[in-house]
Design an enzyme around this catalytic site. Sequence first.
Site, mmCIF file in Angstrom:
data_model
loop_
_atom_site.group_PDB
_atom_site.id
_atom_site.type_symbol
_atom_site.label_atom_id
_atom_site.label_comp_id
_atom_site.label_asym_id
_atom_site.label_seq_id
_atom_site.Cartn_x
_atom_site.Cartn_y
_atom_site.Cartn_z
ATOM 1 N N GLY A 1 1.664 3.020 -2.464
ATOM 2 C CA GLY A 1 1.335 3.936 -3.568
ATOM 3 C C GLY A 1 2.096 3.532 -4.828
ATOM 4 O O GLY A 1 2.363 4.362 -5.693
ATOM 5 N N LYS A 2 2.421 2.242 -4.927
ATOM 6 C CA LYS A 2 3.148 1.746 -6.112
ATOM 7 C C LYS A 2 2.345 1.985 -7.375
ATOM 8 O O LYS A 2 2.892 2.330 -8.414
ATOM 9 C CB LYS A 2 3.436 0.241 -5.972
ATOM 10 C CG LYS A 2 4.331 -0.115 -4.818
ATOM 11 C CD LYS A 2 4.480 -1.612 -4.676
ATOM 12 C CE LYS A 2 3.200 -2.310 -4.307
ATOM 13 N NZ LYS A 2 2.652 -1.979 -2.975
ATOM 14 N N GLY B 1 -4.183 -4.537 -4.311
ATOM 15 C CA GLY B 1 -5.161 -3.593 -4.835
ATOM 16 C C GLY B 1 -4.513 -2.252 -5.061
ATOM 17 O O GLY B 1 -4.244 -1.526 -4.135
ATOM 18 N N HIS B 2 -4.170 -1.968 -6.305
ATOM 19 C CA HIS B 2 -3.597 -0.655 -6.607
ATOM 20 C C HIS B 2 -4.727 0.329 -6.891
ATOM 21 O O HIS B 2 -5.602 0.035 -7.702
ATOM 22 C CB HIS B 2 -2.730 -0.712 -7.867
ATOM 23 C CG HIS B 2 -1.497 -1.529 -7.705
ATOM 24 N ND1 HIS B 2 -0.659 -1.399 -6.632
ATOM 25 C CD2 HIS B 2 -0.948 -2.463 -8.493
ATOM 26 C CE1 HIS B 2 0.354 -2.237 -6.773
ATOM 27 N NE2 HIS B 2 0.200 -2.906 -7.894
ATOM 28 N N ASP C 1 0.817 -1.227 0.000
ATOM 29 C CA ASP C 1 0.000 0.000 0.000
ATOM 30 C C ASP C 1 0.842 1.264 0.000
ATOM 31 O O ASP C 1 0.412 2.312 0.476
ATOM 32 C CB ASP C 1 -0.950 0.038 1.225
ATOM 33 C CG ASP C 1 -1.722 -1.245 1.401
ATOM 34 O OD1 ASP C 1 -2.239 -1.737 0.394
ATOM 35 O OD2 ASP C 1 -1.802 -1.756 2.531
ATOM 36 N N GLN D 1 2.253 -5.853 -3.020
ATOM 37 C CA GLN D 1 2.633 -5.915 -1.602
ATOM 38 C C GLN D 1 3.998 -5.228 -1.383
ATOM 39 O O GLN D 1 4.363 -4.359 -2.163
ATOM 40 C CB GLN D 1 2.635 -7.355 -1.079
ATOM 41 C CG GLN D 1 1.246 -7.970 -0.963
ATOM 42 C CD GLN D 1 0.860 -8.791 -2.165
ATOM 43 O OE1 GLN D 1 1.695 -9.382 -2.821
ATOM 44 N NE2 GLN D 1 -0.402 -8.822 -2.468
HETATM 45 P P1 GDP Z 1 -0.319 0.333 -3.798
HETATM 46 O O1 GDP Z 1 -0.962 -0.989 -3.608
HETATM 47 O O2 GDP Z 1 1.086 0.364 -3.336
HETATM 48 O O3 GDP Z 1 -0.492 0.848 -5.183
HETATM 49 O O4 GDP Z 1 -1.076 1.364 -2.868
HETATM 50 P P2 GDP Z 1 -2.650 1.609 -2.677
HETATM 51 O O5 GDP Z 1 -3.292 1.775 -3.977
HETATM 52 O O6 GDP Z 1 -3.226 0.638 -1.729
HETATM 53 O O7 GDP Z 1 -2.612 2.963 -1.864
HETATM 54 C C1 GDP Z 1 -2.222 4.072 -2.380
HETATM 55 C C2 GDP Z 1 -3.315 5.106 -2.131
HETATM 56 O O8 GDP Z 1 -2.658 6.302 -1.882
HETATM 57 C C3 GDP Z 1 -4.193 5.338 -3.336
HETATM 58 O O9 GDP Z 1 -5.482 5.712 -2.919
HETATM 59 C C4 GDP Z 1 -3.501 6.478 -4.036
HETATM 60 O O10 GDP Z 1 -4.370 7.282 -4.813
HETATM 61 C C5 GDP Z 1 -2.991 7.246 -2.859
HETATM 62 N N1 GDP Z 1 -1.769 7.980 -3.121
HETATM 63 C C6 GDP Z 1 -0.669 7.600 -3.846
HETATM 64 N N2 GDP Z 1 0.264 8.557 -3.802
HETATM 65 C C7 GDP Z 1 -0.240 9.543 -3.035
HETATM 66 C C8 GDP Z 1 0.258 10.799 -2.598
HETATM 67 O O11 GDP Z 1 1.368 11.193 -2.885
HETATM 68 N N3 GDP Z 1 -0.565 11.539 -1.776
HETATM 69 C C9 GDP Z 1 -1.789 11.131 -1.416
HETATM 70 N N4 GDP Z 1 -2.505 11.920 -0.614
HETATM 71 N N5 GDP Z 1 -2.290 9.956 -1.797
HETATM 72 C C10 GDP Z 1 -1.532 9.180 -2.598
#
Ligand code: GDP
Length: 421
Positions: free
Chosen positions: A11-12, A36-37, A9, A219
């Site tokens: 923000g990948k 879940g991205h 999670d 992950q």
């Molecule tokens: P992933 O599985 O690593 O892709 O991460 P998730 O999708 O679970 O979580 C990332 C969340 O953070 C998503 O809702 C993105 O839109 C949000 N996000 C990503 N980068 C940023 C950022 O720089 N700032 C903010 N506020 N939200 C972000």
Amino acid sequence: MIVGCQWGDEGKGKIVDVLAEDVDIVARYQGGANAGHTVHVGDDEFILHQIPSGILHGGKRCLLGNGVVLDLLQFCDEYDALVSRDIQVDGRVGISERAHLLMPYHRVLDRAREDRAAEKIGTTGRGIGPAYEEKAGRRGIRVADIRNENRFAQLVEDGVARAKDRLAALGGDDGGALDQAMERTLSLRDRLLSLATDTGLEIVEALDAGKHVLLEGAQGTALDLDHGTYPFVTSSNTTAAGAATGVGIGPTRIHEVVGVVKAYTTRVGNGPLPTGGDAAIDEKLRQLGGEFGATTGRPRRCGWFDAVLARYAARVNGLTGLAVTKLDVLDTLPEISIGLEYCFPDGYCTREFPADTFTLGSVAPRFETVPGWEEDTTGCRTLADLPRNARAYLDRIQELTGTPIRFVSVGTRRDQIIFVD
Ligand code: GDP
């Protein structure tokens, strides 16, 4: 390649989405529908579980490597949902013939086991663990197996029978739901065959032709089967070396490994979170960062940036750069802490990430506290735009991890990113 450096999670999805602009192929190398991205494009939100985030950029080829476990029902639903939102998907997605299928019985078993476990892992209940167990146990079903109808039918029959036995032993009831889901899965066979490919070959041919490829991890490092907080981990290798195996290329073909870290730390599921534990900070970061799981909606536990974990992630992944996300989430805080080292109850302190997960639960990190910036960073597009204290915070992360920061994300949108250098 892009790899998570915490507990997922990070923000990948957003970083992959930004970088996908300049590549020809985006490939996933491990995990399944438990990832879940969440990607924001303009005002639209897309949650992708199996299809690489690169799909949101027209014309890019998106591959699911052999290291992925493919949940066909979920995959087809996701595919159709993208089509219904006018994303051109046909001809752009390929699935490794060597990928294993995650069958409906894996899901049922996963839930039944987790429900009855004394020590819960906190799985997403999507069948990932059981599917990888069958892969390692040499009982799995691969995409290539479906080419031979008889062999496929036999493998499925054996798998269902095995699962039903295990469910009966667990006291679970498979009901008619399992049979129904199996029927739907089997009906998708031709659709899957039309997408089957040799991902390793496609990638190597693309590289040889001078094209660019992005490998997308799911992950994070602390959830890696070997290097994470075992047993509170996922069932695959999330770290950089797993990417080569997971798409079918040699490690020498990977040139850059960018590790994604949030500007703080979160964790969903069970197991230790060393820099967590302060209820007020936990709640504050969760609300500011909207820290609720994309797959399950579960609240994530939150804590300060953990430099011990990030430094460890830099080492086990061989990072060439860092992407720091969600810096804007800290915008309103007057003070920010960083976990520098772990101190055990006997007074021993270390900056190295310990193997013993259970003692990790008892560490009290030694924190360094730095002043916040209390300014909005969401409009910053260069390092120079950032408040001085925000730059100092990033410098400290860079110093503690020994890894240059290449990207800083300051919001959910594609354009809210700083390219360093
Ligand atoms: P992933 O599985 O690593 O892709 O991460 P998730 O999708 O679970 O979580 C990332 C969340 O953070 C998503 O809702 C993105 O839109 C949000 N996000 C990503 N980068 C940023 C950022 O720089 N700032 C903010 N506020 N939200 C972000």
